[in-house]
Design a protein around this motif. Sequence first.
Motif, PDB file in Angstrom:
ATOM      1  N   LEU A 402       0.844  -1.204   0.000  1.00 41.95           N
ATOM      2  CA  LEU A 402       0.000   0.000   0.000  1.00 41.95           C
ATOM      3  C   LEU A 402       0.876   1.250   0.000  1.00 41.95           C
ATOM      4  O   LEU A 402       0.626   2.202  -0.756  1.00 41.95           O
ATOM      5  CB  LEU A 402      -0.940   0.004   1.216  1.00 41.95           C
ATOM      6  CG  LEU A 402      -1.818   1.258   1.338  1.00 41.95           C
ATOM      7  CD1 LEU A 402      -2.756   1.399   0.125  1.00 41.95           C
ATOM      8  CD2 LEU A 402      -2.646   1.241   2.625  1.00 41.95           C
ATOM      9  N   ALA A 403       1.909   1.239   0.836  1.00 39.93           N
ATOM     10  CA  ALA A 403       2.779   2.419   0.899  1.00 39.93           C
ATOM     11  C   ALA A 403       3.410   2.679  -0.468  1.00 39.93           C
ATOM     12  O   ALA A 403       3.460   3.821  -0.939  1.00 39.93           O
ATOM     13  CB  ALA A 403       3.851   2.218   1.964  1.00 39.93           C
ATOM     14  N   ARG A 404       3.859   1.611  -1.120  1.00 36.39           N
ATOM     15  CA  ARG A 404       4.485   1.791  -2.447  1.00 36.39           C
ATOM     16  C   ARG A 404       3.458   2.296  -3.452  1.00 36.39           C
ATOM     17  O   ARG A 404       3.737   3.202  -4.240  1.00 36.39           O
ATOM     18  CB  ARG A 404       5.062   0.456  -2.946  1.00 36.39           C
ATOM     19  CG  ARG A 404       6.486   0.193  -2.470  1.00 36.39           C
ATOM     20  CD  ARG A 404       7.147  -0.900  -3.313  1.00 36.39           C
ATOM     21  NE  ARG A 404       6.395  -2.152  -3.272  1.00 36.39           N
ATOM     22  CZ  ARG A 404       6.528  -3.053  -2.300  1.00 36.39           C
ATOM     23  NH1 ARG A 404       7.382  -2.842  -1.309  1.00 36.39           N
ATOM     24  NH2 ARG A 404       5.817  -4.161  -2.303  1.00 36.39           N
ATOM     25  N   ALA A 405       2.265   1.708  -3.404  1.00 38.19           N
ATOM     26  CA  ALA A 405       1.228   2.104  -4.368  1.00 38.19           C
ATOM     27  C   ALA A 405       0.848   3.573  -4.159  1.00 38.19           C
ATOM     28  O   ALA A 405       0.666   4.323  -5.126  1.00 38.19           O
ATOM     29  CB  ALA A 405       0.004   1.207  -4.215  1.00 38.19           C
ATOM     30  N   LEU A 406       0.749   3.976  -2.898  1.00 41.09           N
ATOM     31  CA  LEU A 406       0.392   5.374  -2.618  1.00 41.09           C
ATOM     32  C   LEU A 406       1.492   6.306  -3.104  1.00 41.09           C
ATOM     33  O   LEU A 406       1.224   7.346  -3.712  1.00 41.09           O
ATOM     34  CB  LEU A 406       0.165   5.589  -1.119  1.00 41.09           C
ATOM     35  CG  LEU A 406      -1.101   4.979  -0.525  1.00 41.09           C
ATOM     36  CD1 LEU A 406      -1.245   5.377   0.938  1.00 41.09           C
ATOM     37  CD2 LEU A 406      -2.317   5.430  -1.301  1.00 41.09           C
ATOM     38  N   ALA A 407       2.729   5.919  -2.828  1.00 41.32           N
ATOM     39  CA  ALA A 407       3.837   6.789  -3.225  1.00 41.32           C
ATOM     40  C   ALA A 407       3.898   6.920  -4.744  1.00 41.32           C
ATOM     41  O   ALA A 407       4.273   7.967  -5.271  1.00 41.32           O
ATOM     42  CB  ALA A 407       5.145   6.233  -2.675  1.00 41.32           C
ATOM     43  N   ALA A 408       3.511   5.854  -5.445  1.00 40.97           N
ATOM     44  CA  ALA A 408       3.627   5.879  -6.913  1.00 40.97           C
ATOM     45  C   ALA A 408       2.428   6.534  -7.581  1.00 40.97           C
ATOM     46  O   ALA A 408       2.495   6.929  -8.745  1.00 40.97           O
ATOM     47  CB  ALA A 408       3.783   4.445  -7.430  1.00 40.97           C
ATOM     48  N   SER A 409       1.326   6.644  -6.868  1.00 41.91           N
ATOM     49  CA  SER A 409       0.094   7.105  -7.520  1.00 41.91           C
ATOM     50  C   SER A 409       0.177   8.577  -7.906  1.00 41.91           C
ATOM     51  O   SER A 409       0.606   9.413  -7.123  1.00 41.91           O
ATOM     52  CB  SER A 409      -1.102   6.900  -6.589  1.00 41.91           C
ATOM     53  OG  SER A 409      -2.255   7.487  -7.179  1.00 41.91           O
ATOM     54  N   GLU A 410      -0.266   8.862  -9.114  1.00 41.32           N
ATOM     55  CA  GLU A 410      -0.357  10.252  -9.552  1.00 41.32           C
ATOM     56  C   GLU A 410      -1.801  10.676  -9.729  1.00 41.32           C
ATOM     57  O   GLU A 410      -2.090  11.716 -10.323  1.00 41.32           O
ATOM     58  CB  GLU A 410       0.413  10.428 -10.858  1.00 41.32           C
ATOM     59  CG  GLU A 410       1.899  10.248 -10.645  1.00 41.32           C
ATOM     60  CD  GLU A 410       2.714  10.519 -11.886  1.00 41.32           C
ATOM     61  OE1 GLU A 410       2.123  10.637 -12.982  1.00 41.32           O
ATOM     62  OE2 GLU A 410       3.936  10.606 -11.746  1.00 41.32           O
ATOM     63  N   ALA A 411      -2.710   9.848  -9.228  1.00 39.37           N
ATOM     64  CA  ALA A 411      -4.132  10.158  -9.396  1.00 39.37           C
ATOM     65  C   ALA A 411      -4.516  11.350  -8.523  1.00 39.37           C
ATOM     66  O   ALA A 411      -3.881  11.634  -7.509  1.00 39.37           O
ATOM     67  CB  ALA A 411      -4.965   8.940  -9.012  1.00 39.37           C
ATOM     68  N   ASP A 412      -5.588  12.016  -8.915  1.00 43.53           N
ATOM     69  CA  ASP A 412      -6.135  13.090  -8.078  1.00 43.53           C
ATOM     70  C   ASP A 412      -6.665  12.511  -6.770  1.00 43.53           C
ATOM     71  O   ASP A 412      -6.605  13.141  -5.726  1.00 43.53           O
ATOM     72  CB  ASP A 412      -7.293  13.791  -8.799  1.00 43.53           C
ATOM     73  CG  ASP A 412      -6.853  14.446 -10.093  1.00 43.53           C
ATOM     74  OD1 ASP A 412      -5.814  15.123 -10.075  1.00 43.53           O
ATOM     75  OD2 ASP A 412      -7.541  14.257 -11.119  1.00 43.53           O
ATOM     76  N   LEU A 413      -7.218  11.319  -6.887  1.00 39.20           N
ATOM     77  CA  LEU A 413      -7.840  10.689  -5.726  1.00 39.20           C
ATOM     78  C   LEU A 413      -7.441   9.223  -5.666  1.00 39.20           C
ATOM     79  O   LEU A 413      -7.547   8.501  -6.669  1.00 39.20           O
ATOM     80  CB  LEU A 413      -9.376  10.784  -5.836  1.00 39.20           C
ATOM     81  CG  LEU A 413     -10.195   9.985  -4.818  1.00 39.20           C
ATOM     82  CD1 LEU A 413      -9.952  10.481  -3.398  1.00 39.20           C
ATOM     83  CD2 LEU A 413     -11.685  10.046  -5.148  1.00 39.20           C
ATOM     84  N   VAL A 414      -6.981   8.811  -4.492  1.00 37.16           N
ATOM     85  CA  VAL A 414      -6.743   7.392  -4.248  1.00 37.16           C
ATOM     86  C   VAL A 414      -7.888   6.913  -3.356  1.00 37.16           C
ATOM     87  O   VAL A 414      -8.219   7.561  -2.361  1.00 37.16           O
ATOM     88  CB  VAL A 414      -5.408   7.163  -3.522  1.00 37.16           C
ATOM     89  CG1 VAL A 414      -5.252   5.696  -3.136  1.00 37.16           C
ATOM     90  CG2 VAL A 414      -4.249   7.613  -4.402  1.00 37.16           C
ATOM     91  N   VAL A 415      -8.492   5.816  -3.739  1.00 34.57           N
ATOM     92  CA  VAL A 415      -9.537   5.217  -2.906  1.00 34.57           C
ATOM     93  C   VAL A 415      -9.016   3.877  -2.424  1.00 34.57           C
ATOM     94  O   VAL A 415      -8.534   3.072  -3.231  1.00 34.57           O
ATOM     95  CB  VAL A 415     -10.848   5.028  -3.702  1.00 34.57           C
ATOM     96  CG1 VAL A 415     -11.894   4.292  -2.863  1.00 34.57           C
ATOM     97  CG2 VAL A 415     -11.403   6.376  -4.161  1.00 34.57           C
ATOM     98  N   THR A 416      -9.073   3.651  -1.115  1.00 32.10           N
ATOM     99  CA  THR A 416      -8.749   2.331  -0.580  1.00 32.10           C
ATOM    100  C   THR A 416     -10.011   1.729   0.011  1.00 32.10           C
ATOM    101  O   THR A 416     -10.929   2.459   0.404  1.00 32.10           O
ATOM    102  CB  THR A 416      -7.680   2.408   0.528  1.00 32.10           C
ATOM    103  OG1 THR A 416      -8.170   3.227   1.595  1.00 32.10           O
ATOM    104  CG2 THR A 416      -6.381   2.980  -0.003  1.00 32.10           C
ATOM    105  N   THR A 417     -10.052   0.408   0.060  1.00 30.77           N
ATOM    106  CA  THR A 417     -11.177  -0.250   0.724  1.00 30.77           C
ATOM    107  C   THR A 417     -10.641  -1.179   1.801  1.00 30.77           C
ATOM    108  O   THR A 417      -9.663  -1.887   1.586  1.00 30.77           O
ATOM    109  CB  THR A 417     -12.027  -1.083  -0.259  1.00 30.77           C
ATOM    110  OG1 THR A 417     -11.236  -2.178  -0.735  1.00 30.77           O
ATOM    111  CG2 THR A 417     -12.502  -0.248  -1.422  1.00 30.77           C
ATOM    112  N   GLY A 418     -11.283  -1.138   2.959  1.00 33.24           N
ATOM    113  CA  GLY A 418     -10.889  -1.987   4.080  1.00 33.24           C
ATOM    114  C   GLY A 418      -9.755  -1.360   4.865  1.00 33.24           C
ATOM    115  O   GLY A 418      -9.178  -0.325   4.478  1.00 33.24           O
TER     116      GLY A 418
END
Length: 615
Positions: A402-418
């Motif tokens: 999750l940390a890697r995915a968040l750091a890599a994301s360039e989206a305006d919005l990240v949505v996580t579930t759970g």
Amino acid sequence: MSRGQTPDPDGFDSVLALVNDASARRVREKPAAPYDQEADGRTGDVRRAAEDPRATRPAEPRPGTVGGPPEPDGGLPEQDGAPAADAAPSRTEWPAEYGPEPPGPAHASPGGTRGTRPRRSSEAPGSAATSSDDAAEVRTPADAAGSATARATPTDAGAAAHGQRGARPTGRAATGWPEAVRVAGRAGQAVRERTSGVRPALELPLAEALGLVLARPLAALTDLPPFDTSAMDGWAVAGPGPWRVREEGVLAGQSGAALADGEAVPIATGARVPRDVTAVIRSEHGRLDAHGGLQPQREVVHGQDIRPRAQECRTGDTLLPAGSAVTPAVLGLAAAAGYDTLAVHARPTVDLFVLGDELLTSGLPQDGLIRDALGPMLPHWLRETGAEVRTVERLGDRPDALARALAASEADLVVTTGGTAAGPVDFVHPTLARLGAELLVDGVAVRPGHPMLLARTAPGQHLVGLPGNPLAAVCGLLTLAVPLLRGLAGAPLRERPAAGRTPGGSARPDVYETRRVQLSTGPLAATAPPGPEATTLAPTAVLDAPVPGHPSDTRLVPVRVDAGRARPLSFSGPAMLRGVAAADALVVVEPGGAHAGDQAELLALPWTGGGGGFT
Ligand SMILES: Nc1nc2c(c(=O)[nH]1)N[C@H]1C(S)=C(S)[C@@H](COP(=O)(O)OP(=O)(O)OC[C@H]3O[C@@H](n4cnc5c(N)ncnc54)[C@H](O)[C@@H]3O)O[C@H]1N2
Ligand code: MOO
């Protein structure tokens, strides 16, 4: 006929009068029964037999269904271990298509508790809803109204990971539901305003603009109609009859020569009316005599069946405000008004990360594993809301992933579930803390969905953490993600009724009276008539049945809406999608509950066409 001569061209005023009249005759029904325990999956109350002598025991109801005992993880403060089956309400006729019947007026307690105030820990133990959890969770409106931001510290997050029941990682009160909606919407707006220089509006061909939001007002580039037009097939006539009929007719797209008094010319619907024409006579209302003269079959009124130039708009008139959704109808209007391209805001981008090792992507649940219900649902829901979903990834219960995915994301919005709560593998908070994210909303006073969160993860980037329970995730989507996306997309934020709680917190129907106008255009109509500013009014409906409220939190309950009346549905517990899958909207139930007959706010679902998305 000049512009504005028709007093009520679309009948709006008369429909409104009818609606007001119907509303005035609205029969007020019994108030909501007390909200004693959340029976997961019920929309109604569960009362102990001792409190309500009419209560009867149902025939072997399943947990989590109407009449069944609450699920052990209902997540609500009133749980006190009392066997809920003892409290099941009696039965009445209920359409089978809705599943088990949620309690209606027949189940209301004699006194009702509309306006129930939040209970405090100092109240007598053993009262209907007092428990240690209750005391821990009760929040005053003032507590709940806070929108203060907090940086997620590793210490805070560590507390969450250690899982004290009901503990909030930051020790802060949950944000009140209306405030959470506002905070999310404004966060999106703020990003759009700050980035308008670097992300200017797109100028797109009409077809590519569908589903986006107008970046500028749609101003008419022409008069509409652009010229006086025949509204019917027949004859254009000048002066009083009978008329000499010219041989050469006028078709749509053609222009005929000016007529002299006493002359007529055959004309087609949509054809430009020749100069000096005084009326159009429909083909069925005139007769040609033996000499080729035209005889009227009924009285001819000056200007009849002529659509005068600029009847609909003049060049420069604002047809729609900036912020309006580009629907198929808007494309048609824009084309008619002379547009080839439209200035629109880009779709906000979303990355979706589904957390949880227990999730299967196919087949039947087995060995404690369950099917992922959110991966198949949320991307489409987000798209229907107006977002561009770029990534959908299942990350299991791996904080590093999750940390890697968040750091890599360039989206305006990240949505996580759970992973939003306090269990051993609920690592959203600790991960946000590791990344130095700023928590804007950390828990919301709403059921289901209270662990939802909103964080700023980077300049211009936000994260919405949805709870894992599927209906709680839907509630988080509608509370935080949709308003944020609306703000990002340049769509107007929803306006709620300005004020109005009874002292106990329940919605006052009179507060919603100004919204009755919306029913005139359909039960889920959401967008105000075009004005200088785009405003989106919260749609409302009249509740068919009382809905017990949580003492201090807002409830969101799936409803079917028909002709402006909302019927609460069964199977509306946090872990259930059965109710919402059959719903048109979620109804907003203020703390304390709502009566049958109350006008209540709706959160429309995007596919009902009622404003769940940017439309
Ligand atoms: N000690 C406490 N426990 C819980 C609290 C609390 O306040 N204190 N709150 C409860 C509430 S309310 C909710 S809602 C859930 C939220 O939990 P999480 O966001 O941490 O979600 P998980 O624990 O990961 O999952 C909860 C539940 O949902 C199922 N799930 C998860 N993802 C999916 C999916 N994609 N599709 C279908 N089902 C999913 C998961 O298996 C769990 O059953 O926490 C309560 N606990
Ligand atoms: O039970 Mo939890 O209210 O968020 O779904």
